[in-house]
Design an enzyme around this catalytic site. Structure first.
Site, short mmCIF file in Angstrom:
data_model
loop_
_atom_site.label_atom_id
_atom_site.label_comp_id
_atom_site.label_asym_id
_atom_site.label_seq_id
_atom_site.Cartn_x
_atom_site.Cartn_y
_atom_site.Cartn_z
CG HIS A 34 -1.79 -1.14 1.35
ND1 HIS A 34 -1.43 -2.30 2.00
CD2 HIS A 34 -3.03 -1.36 0.86
CE1 HIS A 34 -2.41 -3.17 1.91
NE2 HIS A 34 -3.39 -2.65 1.21
CE LYS A 56 -5.85 -5.44 -2.00
NZ LYS A 56 -6.43 -5.42 -0.64
#
EC number: 4.2.1.10
Lengths: 205, 205
Positions: free
Chosen positions: B105, B129
């Site tokens: 992130h 991700k």
């Protein structure tokens, strides 16, 4: 989102419906049952006149000279005329009083990014529309990059599999998204209701 | 389209609804009212356990050591555990019996394409991700390029404005699209019904 919903029509019946749902109407005169009187294509919404040759995915089979003459005459009643990239500069110069959508079609492949850039940078139209055959995701990258680097570009990959690139093109700032009223006039084209629904659900419009 | 619809849930009430509409359930335990018994997260659908720290957009405020211990215990009852890129190799090695979704992130910016490639190539998870803050269209190009070049990557830009990159990620072959059941657990996240509707209307699923 500044883009407009273009609805391509194949008849006056479609045109009268399209007026209610389109921002811009594209008269695909090559798909009309017969060529109408010039001033019949005058309409209350902004409009485009297009007479597409067979080799560009259309149905016009007459002489090229005649086609250009027809485009010139019809163009007095519309806002935009669609002229193919292959046409000479002198043809473009004959359309002074109307905006030009310069269109490039490639039914075989998507050229390299550099070639696409050349096409965009050499454009004589107010808008350039690039529709090419996609083979894989690397072609999606080319299109996305092009849309990111240049304004006034409509660019997407043809075919059902890459239909989403039409939505992507709109999201990335294309001035137009070409839709059908119901039956697609090109493979992968969305009808205008579906296109609006998708973009609305995505939170884009 | 091989991708799965992941529904992130914040309670068991949501989980029992999600079972009916999700392909995969993500237990966002940091958002649960309280931490449940370990085996209560066992469910009939494939599942992910995630305990997100505040700095990664979550609500977990306990000790890191304790968080990893919790993840280890919960991971016995799920198919995937979500581990952040910043964690040491030795942490990853402790999760042998479960698949790993490695997550990166960045709430400040989207790193350069080269940096993103480094993250992907150094991945220790089965899936990586990448969720980063988008500033402009050039960040969309990075994401698209990444999704094109690598498999087992979920990559999208955060925020409402770039929500469409989640759809794009799925279309370009991401194994997962993360959805909410109703209220988004992350900005720009679609609820699962909307995501399915969009992708269906686009002709993708």
């Amino acid at each position: 989102m500044k883009g407009s919903f273009v609805v391509s029509v194949k008849s006056f019946a479609e045109a009268s419906q399209a007026v209610r749902v389109a921002d811009v109407i594209e008269f695909r005169l090559d798909l009309f049952p017969s060529l109408p009187e010039y001033d019949r294509i005058r309409t209350e919404k902004p409009s485009i006149v297009t007479i597409r040759l067979k080799e560009d995915g259309g149905r016009y089979e007459g002489e090229e000279e005649e086609r250009l003459e027809l485009l010139r005459k019809y163009s007095r009643y519309v806002d935009y005329v669609d002229l193919e990239t292959r046409l000479d500069d002198e043809v473009f110069l004959k359309f002074e009083k109307v905006k030009i959508i310069e269109s490039y079609h490639n039914f075989t492949e998507t050229p390299s990014y550099e070639e696409l850039v050349d096409i965009v940078e050499a454009k004589r139209g107010d808008v350039i529309k690039i529709a090419t055959m996609g083979a894989g995701k690397e072609d999606v990258v080319k299109i996305v990059k092009l849309l990111t680097e240049y304004d006034d570009v409509v660019a997407f990959l043809m075919g059902r599999k890459f239909a989403y690139t039409r939505i992507l093109s709109f999201i990335l700032g294309s001035p137009f998204i070409y839709c059908s009223l119901s039956t697609p006039v090109a493979p992968g084209q969305y009808d205008v209701y579906t296109a609006r629904k998708i973009l609305k659900s995505m939170g884009v419009i």
